[in-house]
Design a protein around this motif. Sequence first.
Motif, PDB file in Angstrom:
ATOM      1  N   ILE A 114      37.679  24.522  34.495  1.00  7.83           N
ATOM      2  CA  ILE A 114      37.296  24.357  35.897  1.00  7.83           C
ATOM      3  C   ILE A 114      37.493  25.670  36.664  1.00  7.83           C
ATOM      4  N   ARG A 115      36.521  26.002  37.518  1.00  2.00           N
ATOM      5  CA  ARG A 115      36.571  27.218  38.337  1.00  2.00           C
ATOM      6  C   ARG A 115      35.976  26.927  39.715  1.00  2.00           C
ATOM      7  N   TYR A 116      36.143  27.894  40.627  1.00  5.11           N
ATOM      8  CA  TYR A 116      35.511  27.814  41.942  1.00  5.11           C
ATOM      9  C   TYR A 116      35.023  29.204  42.322  1.00  5.11           C
ATOM     10  N   PHE A 117      33.746  29.320  42.635  1.00  5.95           N
ATOM     11  CA  PHE A 117      33.206  30.573  43.159  1.00  5.95           C
ATOM     12  C   PHE A 117      31.853  30.293  43.796  1.00  5.95           C
ATOM     13  N   ASP A 118      31.444  31.221  44.640  1.00  6.17           N
ATOM     14  CA  ASP A 118      30.154  31.103  45.340  1.00  6.17           C
ATOM     15  C   ASP A 118      30.015  29.781  46.080  1.00  6.17           C
ATOM     16  N   GLY A 119      31.133  29.267  46.599  1.00  3.84           N
ATOM     17  CA  GLY A 119      31.078  28.076  47.426  1.00  3.84           C
ATOM     18  C   GLY A 119      30.905  26.777  46.673  1.00  3.84           C
ATOM     19  N   LYS A 120      31.144  26.765  45.369  1.00  2.00           N
ATOM     20  CA  LYS A 120      30.989  25.522  44.595  1.00  2.00           C
ATOM     21  C   LYS A 120      31.999  25.491  43.458  1.00  2.00           C
ATOM     22  N   TYR A 121      32.285  24.293  42.996  1.00  4.27           N
ATOM     23  CA  TYR A 121      33.137  24.103  41.830  1.00  4.27           C
ATOM     24  C   TYR A 121      32.256  24.141  40.588  1.00  4.27           C
ATOM     25  N   VAL A 122      32.721  24.856  39.581  1.00  6.59           N
ATOM     26  CA  VAL A 122      31.931  25.103  38.370  1.00  6.59           C
ATOM     27  C   VAL A 122      32.769  24.680  37.168  1.00  6.59           C
ATOM     28  N   THR A 448      48.565  52.168  49.209  1.00  6.19           N
ATOM     29  CA  THR A 448      47.579  52.267  48.138  1.00  6.19           C
ATOM     30  C   THR A 448      46.369  51.440  48.534  1.00  6.19           C
ATOM     31  N   SER A 449      45.210  51.810  48.014  1.00  7.17           N
ATOM     32  CA  SER A 449      43.973  51.086  48.279  1.00  7.17           C
ATOM     33  C   SER A 449      43.201  50.905  46.983  1.00  7.17           C
ATOM     34  N   VAL A 450      42.527  49.771  46.861  1.00  7.97           N
ATOM     35  CA  VAL A 450      41.644  49.519  45.730  1.00  7.97           C
ATOM     36  C   VAL A 450      40.316  49.022  46.280  1.00  7.97           C
ATOM     37  N   LYS A 451      39.251  49.327  45.558  1.00 10.19           N
ATOM     38  CA  LYS A 451      37.927  48.926  45.997  1.00 10.19           C
ATOM     39  C   LYS A 451      37.624  47.494  45.576  1.00 10.19           C
ATOM     40  N   LEU A 452      36.911  46.803  46.435  1.00 10.35           N
ATOM     41  CA  LEU A 452      36.382  45.494  46.096  1.00 10.35           C
ATOM     42  C   LEU A 452      35.062  45.661  45.360  1.00 10.35           C
ATOM     43  N   PRO A 453      34.683  44.715  44.517  1.00  9.34           N
ATOM     44  CA  PRO A 453      33.381  44.814  43.855  1.00  9.34           C
ATOM     45  C   PRO A 453      32.253  44.950  44.885  1.00  9.34           C
ATOM     46  N   ALA A 454      31.214  45.644  44.493  1.00  7.28           N
ATOM     47  CA  ALA A 454      30.120  45.928  45.420  1.00  7.28           C
ATOM     48  C   ALA A 454      29.486  44.658  45.967  1.00  7.28           C
ATOM     49  N   ASP A 455      29.446  43.589  45.151  1.00  5.19           N
ATOM     50  CA  ASP A 455      28.805  42.354  45.589  1.00  5.19           C
ATOM     51  C   ASP A 455      29.812  41.292  46.023  1.00  5.19           C
ATOM     52  N   PHE A 456      31.042  41.707  46.359  1.00  4.66           N
ATOM     53  CA  PHE A 456      32.035  40.754  46.839  1.00  4.66           C
ATOM     54  C   PHE A 456      31.522  40.067  48.100  1.00  4.66           C
ATOM     55  N   ASP A 457      31.536  38.742  48.106  1.00  5.50           N
ATOM     56  CA  ASP A 457      30.988  37.963  49.211  1.00  5.50           C
ATOM     57  C   ASP A 457      32.128  37.458  50.088  1.00  5.50           C
ATOM     58  N   ARG A 458      32.367  38.131  51.183  1.00  2.72           N
ATOM     59  CA  ARG A 458      33.471  37.780  52.071  1.00  2.72           C
ATOM     60  C   ARG A 458      33.181  36.514  52.874  1.00  2.72           C
ATOM     61  N   THR A 459      31.922  36.072  52.919  1.00  2.00           N
ATOM     62  CA  THR A 459      31.579  34.882  53.700  1.00  2.00           C
ATOM     63  C   THR A 459      31.890  33.589  52.958  1.00  2.00           C
ATOM     64  N   GLN A 460      32.147  33.679  51.648  1.00  3.53           N
ATOM     65  CA  GLN A 460      32.535  32.506  50.866  1.00  3.53           C
ATOM     66  C   GLN A 460      34.058  32.358  50.876  1.00  3.53           C
ATOM     67  N   TRP A 461      34.536  31.176  50.523  1.00  2.01           N
ATOM     68  CA  TRP A 461      35.974  30.976  50.403  1.00  2.01           C
ATOM     69  C   TRP A 461      36.508  31.724  49.189  1.00  2.01           C
ATOM     70  N   ASN A 462      37.536  32.524  49.414  1.00  2.00           N
ATOM     71  CA  ASN A 462      38.239  33.220  48.345  1.00  2.00           C
ATOM     72  C   ASN A 462      39.734  33.030  48.555  1.00  2.00           C
ATOM     73  N   LYS A 463      40.503  33.376  47.549  1.00  2.00           N
ATOM     74  CA  LYS A 463      41.958  33.228  47.619  1.00  2.00           C
ATOM     75  C   LYS A 463      42.585  34.594  47.896  1.00  2.00           C
ATOM     76  N   LEU A 464      43.454  34.657  48.924  1.00  2.00           N
ATOM     77  CA  LEU A 464      44.179  35.883  49.272  1.00  2.00           C
ATOM     78  C   LEU A 464      45.669  35.594  49.196  1.00  2.00           C
ATOM     79  N   SER A 465      46.391  36.421  48.450  1.00  2.00           N
ATOM     80  CA  SER A 465      47.844  36.263  48.364  1.00  2.00           C
ATOM     81  C   SER A 465      48.525  37.600  48.578  1.00  2.00           C
ATOM     82  N   VAL A 466      49.678  37.546  49.234  1.00  2.00           N
ATOM     83  CA  VAL A 466      50.542  38.716  49.408  1.00  2.00           C
ATOM     84  C   VAL A 466      51.940  38.285  49.011  1.00  2.00           C
ATOM     85  N   GLN A 467      52.511  38.981  48.047  1.00  2.00           N
ATOM     86  CA  GLN A 467      53.831  38.604  47.528  1.00  2.00           C
ATOM     87  C   GLN A 467      54.750  39.804  47.541  1.00  2.00           C
TER      88      GLN A 467
END
Length: 668
Positions: A114-122, A448-467
């Motif tokens: 089970i996965r979730y991406f692009d606004g749907k469960y896959v 430090t900074s890292v690049k996001l993938p060129a096609d990263f879709d910020r308008t969809q739900w994604n998971k953000l964590s800071v630990q």
Amino acid sequence: MPSKRLLAAALTLVAVAAGTTAAQAAPDPVVKTTNPITSSFADTFADPSIIQGRDGYWYAYATSDPLVANGPFGLMHLARTKDFSSWEYLGTVFNDQTKPKWAAPGSFFWAPDIRYFDGKYVMYFTVTDTLANPGGDPAIGVATAPTPAGPWTATDGPVVTPKPDGNGGYYGTIDPAMLTAADGKRYLYYGGFYGGISVTELSPDGMHAVGTPTQVTIGDRYEGSYVVYRDGWYYFMGSSMNCCAGPTTGYSVFAGRSRSPKGPFLDADGAALTDSRVGGTTVITQNGNKWIGPGHHAFMTDAAGQDHIIYHAIDRGTPWLTDPFGINRRPMLIDKIDWIDGWPRTRAGLGPSEGPVPAPVTGSALGIDSTDPAGGLVGATRLPGDAVGGASAKIAGAAQTRQAAPGGSLRVEADVRLGGSFTTVLGNQVVARVAGNQLTLVAGRRTTSVKLPADFDRTQWNKLSVQVTESSVTARLNDAGLGDVYAEAQLPGLRLAAAPVRWVGSAEVDNLTVRSVAKPVTKPADVPRTGKVLAGDDFDGSLGSGWSWVRKDDKAVVADGKLSWPLENADLVGTGNNAGLLLHDAPAGDKWIAETKLHLDTGQGDVRNYQQAGMIAYLSDNDFARLGNVSIWKTRQTEYGRELVARPSDGATSYGAAAIGRSAQVGS
């Protein structure tokens, strides 16, 4: 200097809002759970996978065995929980009308991933037989749904088609596991003992395999793969040996790691999973309690940052769901994963738990309702949300928790739908900022900074964590918190000051949790150590009185300080029972270690089934345990095997084995 400028700017924007308080909530009571965690609704729940939905529930999925004895097979099962203590069974993934139209009648559906991406469960899954070649041509299917409970819509064809073996049959295209990697691409791992495990790139929508697959394990050793990204490494984990040998099942999980999602994957000793002398560092194996055959697993990380392994195992006392040699009873279990010297070990190496243990930490501290987070924040607006996730919080400008987070360590995680830039501040010392195509992390005076993938879709739900812990500070963006990654930034650790958690920017937030980080276990569990020698033989003379033969082999010779014994065309497994045995009396008591130095040249890379030699703990021809080096097709493995009478009515025996460790190099 850029780190100071970014930190100052962020803290200026999130000055303390009116109405906040430094009060801290009392610690939540510890929820306990006991394996098997699915006992309230099922006797078996095999090949499990798991995901957290936006409604806060954790949803688990299983292969198409009957849930209980004499029950229907079903078309893959699903259940959900909020706390891993109580569960609700939700039915099957498919029915006869919704199952894939390209599956042959009578096909089974195995191993959902089970996965979730692009606004749907896959969901990826095994179809054991297709209409293209009825009779056994396994393939990988895929289905999508708007919610983790469905309804599930299968695609019109397989995502990975059957693979002919050139001899009229088909390789084992089974057991899928998907991963979104730091390069922004999606990968699917699949395969098993027959043909090995391969990884293929998927189309951006995850519905089609593209390009040429790469084989990442040798055949005859691994199935049930799962891959997670951690600290710059991709960890491949796979299950080994027979999943379903009833009371003698030796299924276990092993790992290798690579800097690339395509491998090569090497174990802790540097051995590749593609070697003939196949590598693999133990993740979980049986430990002597009632649980045997732990494997075919998934991973999850709880709200406190503790990793867990979800897997099936067999109770050695009740191994069958149906009559002996029928369906195996494989309920779902869960245990914590400790990272020991950079490697995942179940309970620091202790293996499956039998009694009550702390359940995964769910929900949030600081008075926050994780599924309706706006009420626990100052400066956030409550949105009604949707049917999938319920209420969410809109942050536009600045917001913070109403209560102060404790000092020390902290993990903040949320599902986010990003607008413009979005910054998270912990303890006035750590800043994680998503802006443009970068994830930037500041901890104290470091940045430090890292690049996001060129096609990263910020308008969809994604998971953000800071630990934040004293050993490391990590910010991560990914699909669903299942070991996948779009970007991960890390810096050395520090100790946080107590303060509200603060946000600046624009985002919609759901499933918000704020928790102290689980205390890591970094040392392996104790293992037995050898003591004084009780008895032995250096073979510097004739065999002493402590030795005895079962089916003596006159070709065995003791000379020159060794026992030389040519290979026999014989075995002890099953009904043959024609192999010779040289036995030595065991010492008194039940705590002793037997060891010997063994040399058997099985070569590498060719088929020498099933040349082997080793030691045996012997009660009878139908009740023994053995440890030895064995050639299994092109692999060379160290095998611990067990045979016993599994059906007393007619004396039928069961044999199973675990492949633990790696055979030494010839000449070493």
